[in-house]
Design a protein around this motif. Structure first.
Motif, mmCIF file in Angstrom:
data_model
loop_
_atom_site.group_PDB
_atom_site.id
_atom_site.type_symbol
_atom_site.label_atom_id
_atom_site.label_comp_id
_atom_site.label_asym_id
_atom_site.label_seq_id
_atom_site.Cartn_x
_atom_site.Cartn_y
_atom_site.Cartn_z
ATOM 1 N N TYR A 130 0.829 -1.201 0.000
ATOM 2 C CA TYR A 130 0.000 0.000 0.000
ATOM 3 C C TYR A 130 0.868 1.259 0.000
ATOM 4 O O TYR A 130 0.572 2.236 -0.698
ATOM 5 N N ALA A 184 0.691 4.074 -2.797
ATOM 6 C CA ALA A 184 0.315 5.440 -2.411
ATOM 7 C C ALA A 184 1.408 6.437 -2.771
ATOM 8 O O ALA A 184 1.128 7.546 -3.242
ATOM 9 N N ALA A 223 -1.080 6.589 -6.009
ATOM 10 C CA ALA A 223 -2.282 5.741 -5.986
ATOM 11 C C ALA A 223 -2.888 5.593 -7.384
ATOM 12 O O ALA A 223 -4.067 5.874 -7.603
#
Length: 269
Positions: free
Chosen positions: A67, A71, A75
């Motif tokens: 993640y 990000a 993203a």
């Protein structure tokens, strides 16, 4: 246990979680190719510096690294699409930041709210709020017709009840590949919910591909006791895959997302 065994154990855990990491990464980025790129980057980062897992268990840490890389890259969601996938991107832009990822992590990947908070870098209360926001935004966005391919009568009735209560119309329940194709021709669905192993030993995967080949792309959710048949890494995998025994929350979440994004890649893509 000696320290000498630790690297091997971490490697084993990483390997066990790769199919699920790829599933989440694909759902998060919008494509298998992009998802696999980010999943590979996460694994490379951990293998280069295992201290990035400090403070978390291996599975939570793996998803946290993924993640974080996604990000930090802005993203990204796959761009340049047309038709249904372009509409999906427009709808995606309307969601509250982080809400969809939080929902995926909670309902599909089974993470607790505290683990989600670690993965996306928020407080636990905010993680809980994000999941609720995503549920509301997706459930309110679209309704449609749903075909169920399931040979076990009790399970079929349960899934039918869950989906109907969400406001969707059920086109029917098919128990075999041939029944599914015939039902699809009679009343083309907006969404297909399918098991893999059917009553006459025919394949739900084949049934779905027959329908998609004949009637065009539409979202598909597989609900199966044999997820390993789809999470092989050998070919594009379904964006929505639920393992049996399932929960009501998993079905509701997947149906909401599938209807919301109105698109998924076929297994033959």
């Amino acid at each position: 246990m000696s320290d000498a065994n630790e690297p091997r154990n971490i490697s084993d855990e990483l390997g066990e979680n790769i199919p699920y990491l790829r599933r989440f990464s694909r759902a998060m980025t919008g494509s298998q190719q992009s998802g696999d790129m980010f999943a590979a980057a996460a694994l490379e980062a951990i293998l280069a510096d295992r201290s990035v897992l400090d403070g978390t268990d291996v599975r939570t840490g793996l998803f946290k690294v993924l993640y974080g890389i996604w990000a930090s890259a802005g993203a990204p969601i796959e761009e340049g699409e047309s038709g249904a996938r372009a509409k999906a991107q427009v709808r995606l832009a309307t969601l509250t930041n982080n809400s969809r990822e939080a929902l995926l992590l909670h309902t599909i990947e089974g993470f607790s709210f505290s683990a989600i908070a670690q993965i996306i870098g928020v407080e636990q209360t905010e993680a809980e709020e994000l999941v609720e926001i995503a549920r509301r935004e997706m459930a309110d966005s679209a309704t449609g017709s749903v075909m169920i391919i399931e040979d076990e009568a009790i399970i079929a009735m349960d899934i039918e009840s869950i989906v109907a209560e969400m406001g969707h119309r059920i086109t029917g329940v098919a128990r075999t590949r041939n029944e599914a194709v015939a039902l699809g021709r009679k009343d083309p669905p907006d969404l297909i919910l399918a098991d893999i192993q059917l009553a006459d030993n025919s394949s739900g995967i084949d049934a779905v591909n027959d329908i998609l080949t004949e009637m065009g792309t539409r979202p598909v959710i597989f609900i199966t006791a044999f997820p390993e048949r789809l999470l092989t890494g050998d070919k594009p995998e379904p964006a929505f895959l639920i393992s049996k025994p399932y929960t009501v929350e998993q079905v509701v979440s997947s149906v909401s997302q599938a209807m919301f994004f109105s698109s998924t890649e076929t297994l033959n893509a």
